[in-house]
Design an enzyme around this catalytic site. Structure first.
Site: not given
Length: 454
Positions: A16, A18, A312
């Site tokens: 991922d 961000d 996250d």
């Protein structure tokens, strides 16, 4: 399933963007996100101007894993069995007695859907990542404001909050300089973005040199992705990845079967025609995990290539990659830093003139333990009548050991390890703390019981 996990055994390593590959200066980005939503509510929807001012310690309210009970205006922290551990009405904490009176010692009424990872309905919203969290504080303050002025019992602000989110984060906002968020990050990237440590860049190259296929799968649109990647990785960022997928619309990227979205090519950040299949590496938009996996089979020459995905968000990354695609998952959990109260190693090695810039905020919210909400991992269950309080795992903590292979505070934490390092994975037959690297959260260690009971 074997007890250990090693990157050396994986054919494909996906990330991922961000809060995974691109880390943010959290206090600064939290304030920007809060302001961008608040500004919209006040100027476009006529909410109280007091929402625009923020007391310095108010971000302490932000805690991952909270659920907003929209109609009641209550925020809830849930135990692994779905009972309510703590609650607030707006920003105001409820007492243990109030929690028991309102919610009792039984499973919260929407726990069944929330535990199935349905993170949003007309009834509730689950806050599970740093892009969402400042919105929790804003919603709580909206409830306070409505109570003060209207004495409301049922709340109808959520549609306005959704409009504020869409206004700031919609796909065309970056290009149009719309809202407050994108223009500000464009103009001051250093204020909000942390550059990728050299150790992580070296590690990404090491993975590629070892023959791994590297993926970037982000729900951010291609123009914002490019800004982030150029800033944190450098202008040659594309060389790190075989396949880049932007506007992936996770978790639907994994979960929308059989109605999966097709991949689209990009031209000047505009999405082009839909592709019937994915035939070669490159940069694409939208898409789905099934067609991606078909391409990975071709690229590796294996019928069942092993994929690991780093992310996250439990809701958008970890749960769907594990549940729908059966990928290995590495959960990036900055709360592992906060739990120990340590400064990230990077801050210690920077020259003093650079160090001072954000140092004042570094140990504060949002990833250092919230005083209002307590540990992300474990908490006291209010005692019935005169019964003893008991310590239980939070629902968020249970999700980590259920859906993650391992959990780490950052990529930097593992970048210097050999690729064949054997991590102990979370599994039903190992201890509840086995999968945390480099060490379990302090709140889960046995000698913390007495500390947490105070």
């Amino acid at each position: 399933m074997q007890q250990h996990f090693s990157l050396a055994e994986c054919d494909v390593v996906g990330f991922d963007l961000d809060h995974t590959l691109c880390r943010y200066h959290l206090p600064q980005s939290a304030r920007l996100i809060y302001d961008s939503f608040a500004q919209y509510l006040v100027t476009e929807k006529g909410y109280d101007e007091d929402l625009l001012t923020l007391a310095p310690d108010s971000l302490d309210f932000c805690c991952k894993g909270l659920v907003l009970d929209i109609e009641e205006g209550n925020f809830l922290k849930l135990a692994e069995d779905g009972t309510v551990l703590r609650a607030s009405h707006g920003t105001k904490s409820m007492t243990s007695e109030e929690v028991l009176e309102i919610y009792g010692r039984k499973e919260w009424k929407h726990f069944n859907t929330v535990s199935g990872m349905v993170s949003r309905t007309a009834k509730y919203y689950l806050y599970d990542n740093y892009f969402d969290l400042p919105g929790a504080l804003l919603c709580a303050r909206v409830v306070d404001s409505l109570d003060q002025h209207d004495g409301q019992k049922k709340y109808d602000f959520w549609k306005d909050m959704v409009a504020a989110i869409q206004h700031n984060y919609k796909i065309s906002a970056f290009k149009e300089d719309c809202g407050m968020y994108f223009p500000e990050v464009k103009n001051h990237p250093d204020k909000y973005l942390q550059r990728c440590p050299e150790s992580v860049k070296k590690w990404l190259k090491q993975l590629k040199n070892a023959g791994k296929i590297l993926l970037l799968i982000t729900s951010s649109h291609s123009d914002y992705c490019r800004l982030l990647c150029e800033h944190v990785l450098g202008n040659d960022f594309r060389e790190y990845f075989d396949i880049l997928i932007t506007n992936a619309l996770k978790p639907g990227f994994f979960s929308h079967t059989p109605n999966q979205r097709p991949f689209r090519t990009l031209e000047n950040d505009e999405e082009q025609e839909a592709l019937l299949s994915l035939d070669k590496p490159g940069w694409y938009s939208q898409g789905n995990a099934l067609q991606l996996y078909d391409l990975l089979k071709k690229m590796t020459g294996k019928l069942d290539p092993k994929v690991v995905y780093f992310g996250d968000s439990m809701h958008s990354d970890i749960f769907p990659a594990r549940h729908y695609s059966n990928w290995e998952t590495v959960f990036i959990l900055e709360e592992l830093l906060g739990d120990k109260g340590i400064v990230p190693a990077k801050a210690e090695s920077e020259p003093l003139e650079k160090k001072g810039k954000y140092e004042g905020d570094q140990l504060k919210v949002p990833y250092f333990v919230s005083k209002q909400w307590g540990s992300f991992f474990r908490d006291r269950l209010p005692g019935l009548e005169n019964a003893e309080e008991t310590l239980v795992h939070t629902w968020s903590c249970k999700c980590i050991s259920t859906y993650s292979t391992i959990a780490i505070p950052s990529l930097e934490a593992i970048a210097d390890l050999p690729l064949d390092y054997r991590f102990t994975r979370f599994s039903s037959n190992s201890s509840a703390t086995a999968g945390y690297y480099p060490s379990p959260p302090r709140a889960l260690l046995p000698n913390e019981d007495s500390v947490m009971m105070k």
